[in-house]
Design an enzyme around this catalytic site. Structure first.
Site, short mmCIF file in Angstrom:
data_model
loop_
_atom_site.label_atom_id
_atom_site.label_comp_id
_atom_site.label_asym_id
_atom_site.label_seq_id
_atom_site.Cartn_x
_atom_site.Cartn_y
_atom_site.Cartn_z
N GLY A 214 -2.41 -8.73 6.87
CA GLY A 214 -2.41 -8.85 5.41
C GLY A 214 -1.17 -8.21 4.80
O GLY A 214 -0.25 -7.77 5.51
N PHE A 215 -1.16 -8.17 3.49
CA PHE A 215 0.01 -7.70 2.75
C PHE A 215 0.26 -6.20 3.00
O PHE A 215 1.28 -5.81 3.61
CB PHE A 215 -0.23 -8.00 1.27
CG PHE A 215 0.70 -7.34 0.30
CD1 PHE A 215 2.07 -7.24 0.57
CD2 PHE A 215 0.22 -6.85 -0.90
CE1 PHE A 215 2.93 -6.63 -0.35
CE2 PHE A 215 1.07 -6.25 -1.82
CZ PHE A 215 2.42 -6.13 -1.55
N ILE A 216 -0.67 -5.36 2.60
CA ILE A 216 -0.45 -3.92 2.75
C ILE A 216 -0.49 -3.53 4.23
O ILE A 216 0.26 -2.67 4.69
CB ILE A 216 -1.49 -3.11 1.93
CG1 ILE A 216 -1.43 -3.50 0.45
CG2 ILE A 216 -1.27 -1.61 2.09
CD1 ILE A 216 -2.54 -2.90 -0.41
N TYR B 174 -16.71 -7.58 -5.88
CA TYR B 174 -15.64 -6.95 -5.11
C TYR B 174 -15.57 -5.45 -5.41
O TYR B 174 -15.53 -4.61 -4.51
CB TYR B 174 -14.30 -7.62 -5.42
CG TYR B 174 -13.10 -6.85 -4.90
CD1 TYR B 174 -12.80 -6.84 -3.54
CD2 TYR B 174 -12.29 -6.10 -5.76
CE1 TYR B 174 -11.71 -6.11 -3.05
CE2 TYR B 174 -11.20 -5.38 -5.28
CZ TYR B 174 -10.92 -5.40 -3.92
OH TYR B 174 -9.85 -4.67 -3.45
N LYS C 253 -16.25 -2.21 -2.94
CA LYS C 253 -15.31 -1.12 -2.66
C LYS C 253 -15.95 0.23 -2.95
O LYS C 253 -15.71 1.22 -2.24
CB LYS C 253 -14.03 -1.32 -3.47
CG LYS C 253 -13.16 -2.44 -2.92
CD LYS C 253 -12.59 -2.04 -1.56
CE LYS C 253 -11.98 -3.14 -0.78
NZ LYS C 253 -11.37 -2.73 0.48
#
Ligand SMILES: NC(=O)c1ccc[n+]([C@@H]2O[C@H](COP(=O)([O-])OP(=O)(O)OC[C@H]3O[C@@H](n4cnc5c(N)ncnc54)[C@H](O)[C@@H]3O)[C@@H](O)[C@H]2O)c1
Length: 337
Positions: A24-26, A172, A176
């Site tokens: 993924g991105f991070i 979402y 979290k």
């Protein structure tokens, strides 16, 4: 091995660092930063179809781009779902990580409204399954991605970690917050050190294609219409990815001083959607075509990080302003970065 600051790059742990959500991105930026420190990295990702596999493969390929053969050799990648307990257990047994940076998740609050069960499975059941396997193996240094969305629509900003996070407004965000509570329970039950990181809209090269800056750059450059949800005064505390990753590594290094801790990793300079679009238009050098649209369920009005705790305890200090960060993201999107 020591990093540039003199700290032990494996944070005294000896074994490799497991990074989930590594394609993924991070995750991909985090893997690269760890390799640059000389850490061994165990990377996993299930290539969730939320966005294209090709993009995620490019992220993984980019992790080692330009690195030496010996740095490259520090990376082990596996396509693996954290909800697949037998496969995860075998992977952990084969490689013996001594710490974990858990970034795997289904992201995007707006989409979670229609797909709540899938979000719960990936984010809550997945985190629970991962923690169970880590507990069985005594892995006691754990960093987990949370989100600024846990603050919901709090009336007072900036948001500090002591503030109420009991009114999330999307599945979402609820998932979290549930991960944070699971993290605490895991710390309580096993004594493991657990850091929860509340990221605030991370951007930069490789940003997820569903996020504002990515979308705006793409639509402006190709002449497509941008739907402006609401009046454009919604604001996000956009955080450049290198700044966010510096916070991830600091949390990884220091969590053993705290046992369990929640940290904001933001920029503390919110940017309105109107400003984001104007900046992207300036950077691309074309006008944006806007079409009004109603506000979307699950979107909070503002995210704004209070960084007092992260500054004091992690030495966290974001350095990249919004426009230079967008310029770097645009250079990357054009294949120049
Ligand atoms: N990018 C942001 O602005 C932001 C803001 C707040 C929180 N976060 C959190 O940070 C983390 C990383 O976000 P990102 O923007 O890099 O998202 P991303 O979607 O680019 O990366 C997440 C990765 O997790 C993988 N994944 C999903 N479910 C999995 C599973 N069951 N098993 C293994 N891998 C799985 C996906 O394939 C994906 O590559 C996420 O936990 C996200 O919720 C991100």
């Amino acid at each position: 091995m020591n990093d540039a600051t003199g700290r032990t790059s494996d944070a005294g742990t000896g074994g490799p660092v497991l990074v989930t959500g590594a394609a993924g991105f991070i995750g991909s930026h985090t893997c690269r930063a760890l390799l640059l420190r000389g850490c061994r990295v165990l990377a996993l990702d299930n290539f969730d179809p939320f966005y294209s596999r090709a993009r995620k493969q490019a992220n993984i390929d980019g992790v080692t781009r330009g690195l030496s053969a010996s740095q490259h050799a520090l990376l082990t990648f596996a396509e693996l779902d954290i909800n697949d307990a037998p496969a995860l257990g075998s992977f952990l047994d084969a490689h013996g990580p001594s710490s974990v940076i858990h970034l795997a998740a289904k992201a995007n609050p707006r989409l979670s409204v229609q797909h709540a069960a899938a979000y719960m499975h990936a984010n809550v059941t997945g985190t629970s399954a991962l923690l169970h396997e880590l507990g069985l193996r005594g892995v006691d240094r754990i960093v987990i991605a949370s989100s600024s969305s846990v603050y919901g629509n709090l009336p007072t900003a900036p948001f500090s970690e002591e503030m109420d996070a009991s009114a999330p407004i999307s599945p979402y965000a609820a998932s979290k917050r549930a991960c944070e509570l699971l993290g605490y329970a895991h710390h309580h039950l096993t004594g493991a050190n657990v850091a929860m990181l509340r990221f605030f809209t991370v951007f930069g090269p490789g940003q997820r294609p569903d996020l504002g800056v990515s979308l705006f750059l793409e639509r402006i450059s190709t002449g497509q219409i941008i739907k402006l949800f609401g009046d454009g005064t919604m604001a996000r505390d956009c955080t450049y990815v290198d700044d966010a990753v510096s916070g991830v590594l600091a949390a990884h290094d220091r969590i053993d001083r705290f046992g369990f801790r929640v940290w904001n990793l933001g920029n503390s300079r919110p940017v309105t959607v109107n400003e984001m679009i104007a900046t992207c238009a300036r950077v691309v050098g074309k006008a944006a075509k806007l079409e009004p649209a109603p506000l979307q369920a699950g979107d909070v009005q503002l995210t704004f990080a209070d960084l007092t705790r992260a500054r004091a305890e992690l030495g966290y200090e974001p350095v990249t302003r919004f426009e230079p960060g967008v310029e770097r993201q645009w250079a990357w999107a054009q294949g120049l970065g």
